[in-house]
Design a protein around this motif. Structure first.
Motif, PDB file in Angstrom:
ATOM      1  N   GLU A 107     -33.070 -46.548 -63.919  1.00 13.87           N
ATOM      2  CA  GLU A 107     -33.597 -47.971 -63.881  1.00 13.87           C
ATOM      3  C   GLU A 107     -33.119 -49.268 -63.970  1.00 13.87           C
ATOM      4  OE1 GLU A 107     -38.151 -48.368 -65.938  1.00 13.87           O
ATOM      5  OE2 GLU A 107     -36.652 -48.403 -67.374  1.00 13.87           O
ATOM      6  N   PRO A 108     -32.262 -49.384 -64.602  1.00 13.08           N
ATOM      7  CA  PRO A 108     -31.293 -50.627 -64.424  1.00 13.08           C
ATOM      8  C   PRO A 108     -31.006 -51.053 -62.938  1.00 13.08           C
ATOM      9  CG  PRO A 108     -30.540 -49.450 -66.316  1.00 13.08           C
ATOM     10  CD  PRO A 108     -31.582 -48.557 -65.552  1.00 13.08           C
ATOM     11  N   MET A 109     -30.698 -50.047 -62.125  1.00 15.50           N
ATOM     12  CA  MET A 109     -30.337 -50.489 -60.667  1.00 15.50           C
ATOM     13  C   MET A 109     -31.576 -50.608 -60.078  1.00 15.50           C
ATOM     14  SD  MET A 109     -28.370 -51.003 -58.230  1.00 15.50           S
ATOM     15  CE  MET A 109     -26.757 -50.911 -58.697  1.00 15.50           C
ATOM     16  N   LEU A 110     -32.464 -50.001 -60.300  1.00 20.19           N
ATOM     17  CA  LEU A 110     -33.711 -50.010 -59.540  1.00 20.19           C
ATOM     18  C   LEU A 110     -34.318 -51.472 -59.835  1.00 20.19           C
ATOM     19  CD1 LEU A 110     -35.492 -46.579 -59.921  1.00 20.19           C
ATOM     20  CD2 LEU A 110     -34.149 -47.440 -58.053  1.00 20.19           C
ATOM     21  N   ILE A 111     -34.404 -52.006 -60.823  1.00 18.19           N
ATOM     22  CA  ILE A 111     -34.583 -53.119 -61.282  1.00 18.19           C
ATOM     23  C   ILE A 111     -33.928 -54.405 -60.445  1.00 18.19           C
ATOM     24  CG2 ILE A 111     -34.719 -55.091 -63.106  1.00 18.19           C
ATOM     25  CD1 ILE A 111     -35.703 -52.646 -64.862  1.00 18.19           C
ATOM     26  N   ALA A 112     -32.296 -53.966 -60.473  1.00 23.07           N
ATOM     27  CA  ALA A 112     -31.483 -54.997 -59.787  1.00 23.07           C
ATOM     28  C   ALA A 112     -31.706 -54.829 -58.314  1.00 23.07           C
ATOM     29  CB  ALA A 112     -30.090 -54.610 -60.017  1.00 23.07           C
ATOM     30  N   LEU A 113     -32.315 -53.824 -57.873  1.00 20.17           N
ATOM     31  CA  LEU A 113     -32.454 -53.904 -56.330  1.00 20.17           C
ATOM     32  C   LEU A 113     -33.776 -54.238 -56.054  1.00 20.17           C
ATOM     33  CD1 LEU A 113     -31.147 -50.270 -55.526  1.00 20.17           C
ATOM     34  CD2 LEU A 113     -30.391 -52.405 -54.669  1.00 20.17           C
TER      35      LEU A 113
END
Length: 190
Positions: A107-113
């Protein structure tokens, strides 16, 4: 809509595997569990335990982490460059990611993307156990259908024909990302 697997599809390598090795490097106490990890891996390869149990066991690496959220953010800082350029070029607001990787890790990377739509495996970091089945094979289709119309999948992208065949069969078009991260059409109408 475009639907994507994550690991080895829009992201180089496997997130869970990379996180496992990251934890070994950054928390040497995990080296004490190497025999345990080797036994778990061998048991999985010999089909004595299923994939879900094998994944439960590798998350023993979380045992000594006090702030898992912060640990995951540090992990992604070193991994941002693994998102493939071909995906960045074609990314759309309504993209959906379907992945077996647990929410706490992905989730942290998906949010960043700026990816707003995703279906991932649910995992309790305190107990180090998955909540329900991991999001693979038919489970991806089942969970997708709870959130979206299965007939809306224009394009589906994956690195694994075998594991993602249920999603491939539901898509109007399917694409395979090969081991060199090249995207190739897959004829799912055979």
């Amino acid at each position: 809509m475009n639907v994507y697997d994550f690991d080895k599809t829009i992201c180089k390598d496997d997130t869970e595997e990379d996180f496992f090795y990251y934890e070994l490097r950054h928390h040497p106490i995990n080296w004490l569990y190497i025999p345990y990890f080797m036994h778990a891996h061998l048991s999985y390869k010999l089909k004595r335990i299923d994939e879900q149990e094998w994944r439960h066991r590798i998350y023993l690496t979380l045992k000594h982490i006090k702030d898992i959220d912060n640990e995951v953010l540090k992990f992604w800082k070193k991994r941002k460059n693994k998102i493939l350029d071909w995906y960045k070029v074609q990314q759309k607001e309504d993209d959906v990611i379907v992945s077996a990787t647990p929410r706490f890790l992905l989730e942290p990377m998906l949010i960043a993307l700026n990816i707003k739509h995703y279906i991932v495996s649910e995992f309790d970091v305190k107990t180090r156990r998955f909540i329900g089945p991991i999001n693979v094979e038919e489970e991806k289709v089942r969970r997708f259908m709870k959130e979206y119309d299965i007939n809306d999948i224009d394009n589906f992208y994956t690195d694994s024909i075998k594991r993602d065949m249920p999603m491939i069969l539901k898509a109007k078009n399917a694409f395979i990302v090969d081991k060199h991260y090249q995207v190739k059409p897959y004829n799912n109408k055979n």
